[in-house]
Design a protein around this motif. Structure first.
Motif, mmCIF file in Angstrom:
data_model
loop_
_atom_site.group_PDB
_atom_site.id
_atom_site.type_symbol
_atom_site.label_atom_id
_atom_site.label_comp_id
_atom_site.label_asym_id
_atom_site.label_seq_id
_atom_site.Cartn_x
_atom_site.Cartn_y
_atom_site.Cartn_z
ATOM 1 N N ALA A 71 0.855 -1.188 0.000
ATOM 2 C CA ALA A 71 0.000 0.000 0.000
ATOM 3 C C ALA A 71 0.886 1.231 0.000
ATOM 4 N N SER A 72 0.478 2.245 -0.760
ATOM 5 C CA SER A 72 1.186 3.527 -0.756
ATOM 6 C C SER A 72 0.173 4.642 -0.525
ATOM 7 N N THR A 78 -4.870 9.828 -2.043
ATOM 8 C CA THR A 78 -5.250 8.449 -2.360
ATOM 9 C C THR A 78 -4.323 7.441 -1.700
ATOM 10 N N VAL A 79 -4.844 6.224 -1.611
ATOM 11 C CA VAL A 79 -4.059 5.052 -1.249
ATOM 12 C C VAL A 79 -4.098 4.147 -2.469
ATOM 13 N N ARG A 80 -2.930 3.656 -2.877
ATOM 14 C CA ARG A 80 -2.873 2.722 -4.000
ATOM 15 C C ARG A 80 -2.347 1.387 -3.507
ATOM 16 N N LEU A 81 -2.869 0.323 -4.100
ATOM 17 C CA LEU A 81 -2.455 -1.031 -3.777
ATOM 18 C C LEU A 81 -1.712 -1.610 -4.969
ATOM 19 N N TRP A 82 -0.579 -2.265 -4.707
ATOM 20 C CA TRP A 82 0.307 -2.761 -5.752
ATOM 21 C C TRP A 82 0.746 -4.196 -5.444
ATOM 22 N N THR A 83 1.026 -4.956 -6.499
ATOM 23 C CA THR A 83 1.692 -6.238 -6.336
ATOM 24 C C THR A 83 3.196 -5.959 -6.299
ATOM 25 N N PRO A 84 3.996 -6.891 -5.795
ATOM 26 C CA PRO A 84 5.448 -6.662 -5.733
ATOM 27 C C PRO A 84 6.086 -6.443 -7.106
ATOM 28 N N ASP A 85 5.450 -6.945 -8.163
ATOM 29 C CA ASP A 85 6.017 -6.746 -9.505
ATOM 30 C C ASP A 85 5.507 -5.472 -10.179
ATOM 31 N N GLY A 86 4.768 -4.643 -9.428
ATOM 32 C CA GLY A 86 4.399 -3.322 -9.921
ATOM 33 C C GLY A 86 3.026 -3.173 -10.534
ATOM 34 N N GLN A 87 2.198 -4.199 -10.474
ATOM 35 C CA GLN A 87 0.838 -4.067 -10.998
ATOM 36 C C GLN A 87 -0.023 -3.326 -9.988
ATOM 37 N N LYS A 89 -3.322 -2.685 -8.176
ATOM 38 C CA LYS A 89 -4.503 -3.503 -7.896
ATOM 39 C C LYS A 89 -5.710 -2.661 -7.501
ATOM 40 N N GLY A 90 -5.514 -1.370 -7.274
ATOM 41 C CA GLY A 90 -6.647 -0.526 -6.913
ATOM 42 C C GLY A 90 -6.212 0.808 -6.353
ATOM 43 N N THR A 91 -7.124 1.759 -6.437
ATOM 44 C CA THR A 91 -6.918 3.092 -5.863
ATOM 45 C C THR A 91 -8.062 3.364 -4.905
ATOM 46 N N LEU A 92 -7.729 3.715 -3.681
ATOM 47 C CA LEU A 92 -8.719 3.983 -2.642
ATOM 48 C C LEU A 92 -8.858 5.492 -2.492
ATOM 49 N N ARG A 93 -10.062 5.980 -2.788
ATOM 50 C CA ARG A 93 -10.323 7.420 -2.761
ATOM 51 C C ARG A 93 -11.367 7.754 -1.718
ATOM 52 N N GLY A 94 -11.163 8.852 -1.012
ATOM 53 C CA GLY A 94 -12.123 9.280 -0.011
ATOM 54 C C GLY A 94 -11.589 10.399 0.868
ATOM 55 N N HIS A 95 -10.267 10.453 1.034
ATOM 56 C CA HIS A 95 -9.674 11.534 1.824
ATOM 57 C C HIS A 95 -9.733 12.841 1.038
ATOM 58 N N SER A 96 -9.895 13.934 1.761
ATOM 59 C CA SER A 96 -9.905 15.259 1.123
ATOM 60 C C SER A 96 -8.595 16.006 1.363
ATOM 61 N N ALA A 97 -7.620 15.308 1.921
ATOM 62 C CA ALA A 97 -6.299 15.895 2.166
ATOM 63 C C ALA A 97 -5.255 14.798 1.992
ATOM 64 N N ALA A 98 -4.009 15.158 2.205
ATOM 65 C CA ALA A 98 -2.888 14.227 2.032
ATOM 66 C C ALA A 98 -3.034 12.991 2.897
ATOM 67 N N VAL A 99 -2.646 11.837 2.336
ATOM 68 C CA VAL A 99 -2.551 10.610 3.121
ATOM 69 C C VAL A 99 -1.110 10.529 3.628
ATOM 70 N N ASN A 100 -0.961 10.584 4.950
ATOM 71 C CA ASN A 100 0.364 10.639 5.570
ATOM 72 C C ASN A 100 0.879 9.285 6.024
#
Length: 192
Positions: A71-72, A78-87, A89-100
């Motif tokens: 997770a990044s 946003t929060v993004r989900l990735w596989t170890p090889d860089g694919q 897997k999804g973007t999580l949207r809902g925050h109205s400010a930076a995800v720290n």
């Protein structure tokens, strides 16, 4: 201690690093809007790939329990989900400010994200279901940006830390949340 190696490749500041559970891979998050994946399994570390998708600086990275998902969290909210090889897997949207900050639950079924920035009032913790990408709940109560989140080892609680990093008179504290009831269990103060 003695420096073992130095990993260079980002074109901006590096804000977060996370080892995979097996210790063979490292993820690094940068102000250059990318996450880099480093292979540490050989004698010399090798850059395996660059994960691109965020539109602003990447503030935090975290692996799930078996290293099959990363997770990044970014200043783009946003929060993004990735596989170890860089694919991606999804973007999580809902925050109205930076995800720290981001953190997986011990069973990897959920991701917690902490948000907030100067002049923006999100200051929340959100819990996301990994399988669907849906927001399970939004935990509100901080009056300053949420800078860090962590799950308890049993997955029943999330701790969130916030701080008045801008000198606006907010509360420097840690809150502990019951994720089953979605309620604040307690607030820990003492930091000045």
């Amino acid at each position: 201690g003695k420096e073992v190696c130095s990993l260079r490749g980002h074109s901006g500041s590096v804000f977060s690093v996370a080892f995979s559970p097996d210790g063979k891979t490292l993820a690094s998050a940068s102000s250059d809007k990318t996450v880099k994946i480093w292979d540490l399994s050989g004698g010399t570390p090798v850059e395996k790939g660059t994960l691109k998708g965020h539109s602003e600086a990447v503030s935090s990275v975290a692996w799930n329990h078996d290293g099959s998902l990363l997770a990044s969290g970014s200043r783009d909210g946003t929060v993004r989900l990735w596989t170890p090889d860089g694919q991606e897997k999804g973007t999580l949207r809902g925050h109205s400010a930076a995800v720290n900050s981001v953190a997986f639950s011990p069973d990897s079924k959920y991701v917690a994200s902490g948000s907030g920035a100067f002049g923006r009032s999100d200051n929340s913790v959100r819990i996301w279901e990994v399988a669907t990408g849906k927001e399970v709940c939004s935990l509100k109560g901080h009056d300053c940006p949420v800078l860090s989140v962590a799950y308890s080892p049993d997955g029943k609680f999330v701790a969130s830390a916030s701080g008045d990093i801008y000198g606006n008179g907010g509360t420097n504290c840690v809150k502990i949340w019951n994720v089953e009831t979605m309620e604040e269990k307690c607030t820990l103060t003492g930091h000045s």
